[in-house]
Design a protein around this motif. Sequence first.
Motif, short mmCIF file in Angstrom:
data_model
loop_
_atom_site.label_atom_id
_atom_site.label_comp_id
_atom_site.label_asym_id
_atom_site.label_seq_id
_atom_site.Cartn_x
_atom_site.Cartn_y
_atom_site.Cartn_z
N UNK A 175 -10.58 2.75 -9.18
CA UNK A 175 -11.32 1.65 -9.79
C UNK A 175 -10.43 0.47 -10.10
N UNK A 176 -9.19 0.73 -10.47
CA UNK A 176 -8.24 -0.35 -10.72
C UNK A 176 -7.61 -0.87 -9.42
N UNK B 287 -5.27 10.46 -14.59
CA UNK B 287 -5.02 9.09 -14.14
C UNK B 287 -5.36 8.91 -12.67
N UNK B 288 -5.22 9.98 -11.89
CA UNK B 288 -5.61 9.89 -10.49
C UNK B 288 -7.12 9.62 -10.36
N UNK B 289 -7.89 10.20 -11.26
CA UNK B 289 -9.34 10.04 -11.21
C UNK B 289 -9.78 8.59 -11.45
N UNK C 138 0.83 -1.20 0.00
CA UNK C 138 0.00 0.00 0.00
C UNK C 138 0.86 1.25 0.00
N UNK C 139 1.96 1.23 0.73
CA UNK C 139 2.88 2.38 0.71
C UNK C 139 3.39 2.64 -0.70
N UNK C 140 3.67 1.57 -1.44
CA UNK C 140 4.10 1.71 -2.84
C UNK C 140 2.96 2.26 -3.70
N UNK C 141 1.74 1.83 -3.41
CA UNK C 141 0.58 2.33 -4.15
C UNK C 141 0.42 3.84 -3.96
N UNK C 142 0.62 4.30 -2.75
CA UNK C 142 0.46 5.73 -2.46
C UNK C 142 1.50 6.54 -3.23
N UNK C 143 2.72 6.05 -3.28
CA UNK C 143 3.76 6.72 -4.07
C UNK C 143 3.38 6.74 -5.55
N UNK C 144 2.85 5.62 -6.02
CA UNK C 144 2.41 5.53 -7.41
C UNK C 144 1.33 6.58 -7.69
N UNK C 145 0.36 6.67 -6.78
CA UNK C 145 -0.75 7.61 -6.93
C UNK C 145 -0.25 9.06 -6.96
N UNK C 146 0.69 9.37 -6.09
CA UNK C 146 1.20 10.74 -6.01
C UNK C 146 1.87 11.18 -7.32
N UNK C 147 2.44 10.24 -8.05
CA UNK C 147 3.18 10.56 -9.28
C UNK C 147 2.30 10.60 -10.52
#
Length: 275
Positions: free
Chosen positions: A105-106, A99-101, A85-94
Amino acid sequence: MEVLINGKTLDITLENEKNIGQVIAGLEQWLSGCGHILTKLSIDGSDVPASQVEEAFNKDIDSVTSLDIQTDVKSNLTSSALFTLLEDIKEYENLDYEKKNSFFENWKNRPHATYTSGQIPDLYSSCVKAFSRGEIAPENLYSITKERLNEVNNPLDEFKKIEPLLNEVCGSLVDLPLDIQTGKDFKAAQTIQFFAAVTEKILRIYDELNYQGCIAINNEQLTTSITQFNNLLRELMEAYERNDLVLVGDIAEYEASVKIKELYNIILEHSRGEK
């Protein structure tokens, strides 16, 4: 029907269970108390895929010769899910705005997201607010997740860090009756929320210490203290919901401020660092 857990035959007697689902329900409750989670199910030597679980659960136990259950330690699975999840959050921030929107869903279909939804629902709710609604900043979600990961990986160290917060909340509980009497409603509400948050963290880490074999779980003093504290919490919350502010103040000052510190000290006393 032979029941095996991680390849070892389980010595149990089935009484009122009629189908596989009822057997699994009873075993999952027992496994949860031991800090384990069911990860794989086989019936008569054939693995049951996720798409066929409902059908498998409806099978009559008289039609099954062997039920083989694979489990894993809950703390291992939780640690892995939180780290990912920590990796997911970093992914989301970038990601860019568009794509954030579509990220949530994915993301919600990822295995560790499904695990978080079932095993850590309060954290999953925070993920929904961060990834879907934008109600929580990603950096705040990262801090929350990191804290929860520390609780799993180093529960005793994390438990010891609670003490300064505990002293602060005890002081606020003692002051609560005066805050109520002088109309400081916002401060009083903050105290109740602060108390609830510290309590949740204490009990959450206690469960983790319990699961990981880092605490004397059969200690009568500890069991009694937790039972009394849970009763006190129920009484406090009921008084708060009834808006019985006099009773809320009395419980907070004379009981809650004492009992939460007592519970913390007892858990700490009976905890050990080695698993």
